[in-house]
Design a protein around this motif. Structure first.
Motif, mmCIF file in Angstrom:
data_model
loop_
_atom_site.group_PDB
_atom_site.id
_atom_site.type_symbol
_atom_site.label_atom_id
_atom_site.label_comp_id
_atom_site.label_asym_id
_atom_site.label_seq_id
_atom_site.Cartn_x
_atom_site.Cartn_y
_atom_site.Cartn_z
ATOM 1 N N GLY A 180 -10.011 14.007 -16.065
ATOM 2 C CA GLY A 180 -9.409 12.655 -15.821
ATOM 3 C C GLY A 180 -10.167 11.924 -15.128
ATOM 4 O O GLY A 180 -11.351 12.220 -14.544
ATOM 5 N N THR A 181 -10.141 10.584 -15.199
ATOM 6 C CA THR A 181 -11.055 9.837 -14.455
ATOM 7 C C THR A 181 -11.019 9.764 -13.046
ATOM 8 O O THR A 181 -9.750 9.615 -12.555
ATOM 9 N N VAL A 182 -12.302 9.549 -12.377
ATOM 10 C CA VAL A 182 -12.382 9.775 -11.127
ATOM 11 C C VAL A 182 -12.389 8.364 -10.554
ATOM 12 O O VAL A 182 -12.877 7.542 -10.939
ATOM 13 N N VAL A 183 -11.153 8.326 -9.536
ATOM 14 C CA VAL A 183 -10.817 6.914 -8.885
ATOM 15 C C VAL A 183 -11.388 7.071 -7.493
ATOM 16 O O VAL A 183 -11.810 5.998 -6.900
ATOM 17 N N PHE A 184 -11.562 8.287 -6.882
ATOM 18 C CA PHE A 184 -12.171 8.366 -5.679
ATOM 19 C C PHE A 184 -12.895 9.315 -5.242
ATOM 20 O O PHE A 184 -12.734 10.714 -5.977
ATOM 21 N N LYS A 185 -13.904 9.472 -4.679
ATOM 22 C CA LYS A 185 -14.829 10.728 -4.289
ATOM 23 C C LYS A 185 -15.707 10.422 -2.783
ATOM 24 O O LYS A 185 -16.180 8.981 -2.637
ATOM 25 N N CYS A 186 -15.566 11.313 -1.989
ATOM 26 C CA CYS A 186 -16.464 11.290 -0.741
ATOM 27 C C CYS A 186 -16.937 12.782 -0.441
ATOM 28 O O CYS A 186 -16.488 13.629 -1.090
ATOM 29 N N THR A 187 -18.219 12.435 0.294
ATOM 30 C CA THR A 187 -18.845 13.528 0.522
ATOM 31 C C THR A 187 -18.908 13.791 1.991
ATOM 32 O O THR A 187 -19.577 12.860 2.639
ATOM 33 N N MET A 223 0.837 -1.221 0.096
ATOM 34 C CA MET A 223 -0.028 0.027 0.021
ATOM 35 C C MET A 223 0.812 1.210 -0.098
ATOM 36 O O MET A 223 1.977 1.263 0.277
ATOM 37 N N VAL A 224 0.104 2.358 -0.364
ATOM 38 C CA VAL A 224 1.007 3.713 -0.309
ATOM 39 C C VAL A 224 -0.174 4.809 0.000
ATOM 40 O O VAL A 224 -1.234 4.597 -0.362
ATOM 41 N N VAL A 225 0.439 5.932 0.568
ATOM 42 C CA VAL A 225 -0.271 6.829 0.766
ATOM 43 C C VAL A 225 -0.192 8.136 -0.134
ATOM 44 O O VAL A 225 1.204 8.481 -0.238
ATOM 45 N N LEU A 226 -1.036 8.792 -0.871
ATOM 46 C CA LEU A 226 -0.753 9.916 -1.324
ATOM 47 C C LEU A 226 -1.154 11.186 -0.650
ATOM 48 O O LEU A 226 -2.440 11.513 -0.444
ATOM 49 N N PRO A 227 -0.279 11.860 -0.112
ATOM 50 C CA PRO A 227 -0.533 13.241 0.675
ATOM 51 C C PRO A 227 -1.224 14.285 -0.098
ATOM 52 O O PRO A 227 -0.714 14.413 -1.408
ATOM 53 N N ASP A 248 -7.453 18.165 4.993
ATOM 54 C CA ASP A 248 -6.624 16.979 4.795
ATOM 55 C C ASP A 248 -7.098 15.914 3.492
ATOM 56 O O ASP A 248 -7.990 15.289 4.224
ATOM 57 N N LEU A 249 -6.760 15.739 2.560
ATOM 58 C CA LEU A 249 -7.489 14.925 1.520
ATOM 59 C C LEU A 249 -6.548 13.752 1.205
ATOM 60 O O LEU A 249 -6.956 12.953 0.130
ATOM 61 N N SER A 250 -5.458 13.459 1.970
ATOM 62 C CA SER A 250 -4.818 12.273 1.585
ATOM 63 C C SER A 250 -5.488 10.891 1.514
ATOM 64 O O SER A 250 -6.600 10.726 2.173
ATOM 65 N N ILE A 251 -5.178 10.167 0.658
ATOM 66 C CA ILE A 251 -5.905 8.928 0.248
ATOM 67 C C ILE A 251 -4.611 7.664 0.383
ATOM 68 O O ILE A 251 -3.472 7.871 0.161
ATOM 69 N N ARG A 252 -5.275 6.317 0.416
ATOM 70 C CA ARG A 252 -4.534 5.163 0.446
ATOM 71 C C ARG A 252 -4.797 4.115 -0.641
ATOM 72 O O ARG A 252 -5.946 4.156 -0.762
ATOM 73 N N ILE A 253 -3.693 3.883 -1.176
ATOM 74 C CA ILE A 253 -4.206 2.873 -2.283
ATOM 75 C C ILE A 253 -3.605 1.436 -1.901
ATOM 76 O O ILE A 253 -2.356 1.560 -1.238
ATOM 77 N N ASP A 254 -4.451 0.680 -1.856
ATOM 78 C CA ASP A 254 -3.967 -1.091 -1.276
ATOM 79 C C ASP A 254 -3.568 -1.783 -2.528
ATOM 80 O O ASP A 254 -4.045 -1.583 -3.584
ATOM 81 N N ASN A 255 -3.019 -2.840 -2.256
ATOM 82 C CA ASN A 255 -2.369 -3.857 -3.300
ATOM 83 C C ASN A 255 -2.131 -3.259 -4.540
ATOM 84 O O ASN A 255 -2.944 -3.543 -5.581
ATOM 85 N N LYS A 276 -12.553 -0.088 -7.946
ATOM 86 C CA LYS A 276 -11.987 -1.619 -7.660
ATOM 87 C C LYS A 276 -11.730 -1.723 -5.840
ATOM 88 O O LYS A 276 -11.417 -2.702 -5.403
ATOM 89 N N ASN A 277 -12.445 -0.574 -5.249
ATOM 90 C CA ASN A 277 -12.844 -0.779 -3.801
ATOM 91 C C ASN A 277 -11.137 -0.582 -3.266
ATOM 92 O O ASN A 277 -11.023 -1.186 -2.218
ATOM 93 N N LYS A 278 -10.294 -0.225 -3.901
ATOM 94 C CA LYS A 278 -8.921 -0.308 -3.276
ATOM 95 C C LYS A 278 -8.163 1.146 -2.864
ATOM 96 O O LYS A 278 -7.110 1.320 -2.565
ATOM 97 N N TYR A 279 -9.178 2.159 -3.108
ATOM 98 C CA TYR A 279 -9.041 3.556 -2.629
ATOM 99 C C TYR A 279 -9.825 3.957 -1.383
ATOM 100 O O TYR A 279 -10.993 4.098 -1.394
ATOM 101 N N LYS A 280 -8.786 4.379 -0.408
ATOM 102 C CA LYS A 280 -9.689 4.739 0.941
ATOM 103 C C LYS A 280 -9.249 6.198 1.389
ATOM 104 O O LYS A 280 -7.895 6.369 1.077
ATOM 105 N N LEU A 281 -9.883 6.925 2.077
ATOM 106 C CA LEU A 281 -9.779 8.066 2.602
ATOM 107 C C LEU A 281 -8.547 7.986 3.643
ATOM 108 O O LEU A 281 -8.730 7.072 4.579
#
Length: 316
Positions: free
Chosen positions: A78-85, A48-52, A113-120, A100-105
């Motif tokens: 660009g293509t939206v891969v994550f969105k939350c409200t 996994m990796v975190v995008l700050p 802080d809008l950082s996300i985590r990408i798994d696997n 693919k359920n691999k992006y998490k806040l």
């Protein structure tokens, strides 16, 4: 800044009495926006990796709807891969899109802080990412990073495939394919040293072929890069015509013995059935004759009791 300036000019033209106030307000909003992201982030394949991503806005407090968005490839379109409200300051940001359920806040948008985590992580995740924040209100504020974050992947070498095959001219070659990042260097070791090799590569994958195999034995492929090492081996034994008769003997002699044993068993079984049939028939025939004789004797005895029967009819 251009959007806020255009909005200010339009409002000044429509409402002259409030032109100075609106110009100052738009200037404060424009200068109060910023987004901070690193230019590059490195992650390891399969982990996994975190995008700050952090931002600022011109408001001291903001208790209205907030939307966090992440895109790939290009900003704005660009293509939206994550969105939350999040509807209010007391409400968590609810995920609406997660490819693919691999992006998490990972951060808290209410704390800027809008950082996300990408798994696997997979090879396809090596893209450029853009974060965006939207604040709804009287003026729908939107701000997005223009340069984005480039996600680089690293990976230790891994042998994908290793085979031996034959060409139409009856020559043999060994082929080894490996992947890694940086692309690994492949080396063949064999019973007989040979420099007749060819290499092909595409991105993080490399294939190396060892041509004209002539010696039996173990052929080993080694893949190396700055993150590790991997090995794979294949055994090569060339079929020789001089040994074909011996090879056929090894196959067909045991098979012939098994067939012969099976025939003997079937013959013995058949003979046993015939013997049993003969014994059964020989023992049943006398019983039938005795029974007939007994019936005849009984008939003869019963005839003696008849008063009209003459004594001369008796059988001694």
């Amino acid at each position: 800044h251009k959007k806020h300036l255009l909005l200010t000019v339009c409002l000044m033209w429509k409402v002259r009495g409030f032109s100075l106030h609106l110009f100052l307000l738009a200037g404060v909003q424009s200068n109060g926006w910023s987004i901070h992201v690193p230019s590059d982030v490195t992650g390891e394949l399969g982990k996994m990796v975190v995008l700050p991503c952090t931002f600022t806005h011109p408001y001291k407090t903001f208790d209205r709807t907030l939307t966090a968005i992440w895109r790939i490839k290009e900003p704005y379109n660009g293509t939206v891969v994550f969105k939350c409200t999040s509807q209010s300051a007391s409400e968590l940001c609810k995920t609406a899109v997660s490819y693919k359920n691999k992006y998490k806040l990972f951060g808290n948008p209410r704390h800027k802080d809008l950082s996300i985590r990408i798994d696997n992580l997979t090879w396809s995740d090596s893209e450029r990412y853009f974060c965006r924040v939207e604040l709804s209100g009287d003026i729908h504020d939107k701000y997005e990073s223009r340069n984005g974050i480039k996600l680089h992947l690293i990976a230790a070498p891994r042998i994908i495939n290793i085979t031996v095959s034959s060409n139409g001219d009856h020559t043999f070659q060994a082929r080894c394919t490996a992947e890694g990042e940086p692309a690994p260097t492949l080396t063949w070791s064999s019973p007989h040293h040979s420099n007749l090799t060819s290499v092909t590569s595409t991105s993080h994958r490399v294939t190396k072929e060892l041509r004209y195999l002539t010696h039996d034995g173990k052929y080993t492929c080694t893949a190396v890069n700055s993150h590790g090492r991997a090995e794979g081996a294949v055994y090569f034994y060339k079929f020789r015509a001089s040994n074909s008769s011996f090879f056929m003997i090894l196959i067909f002699v045991p098979l012939g013995i098994k067939v012969l044993v099976l025939l003997v068993i079937l013959s013995l079984t058949h003979c046993q059935k015939r013997v049993l049939t003969f014994l059964t028939s020989s023992t049943t025939r006398p019983q039938q004759q005795d029974s007939t004789y007994e019936n005849f004797d009984r008939r003869h005895s019963s005839s003696q009791s008849l008063p009209t029967e003459r004594p001369t009819a008796r059988c001694s």
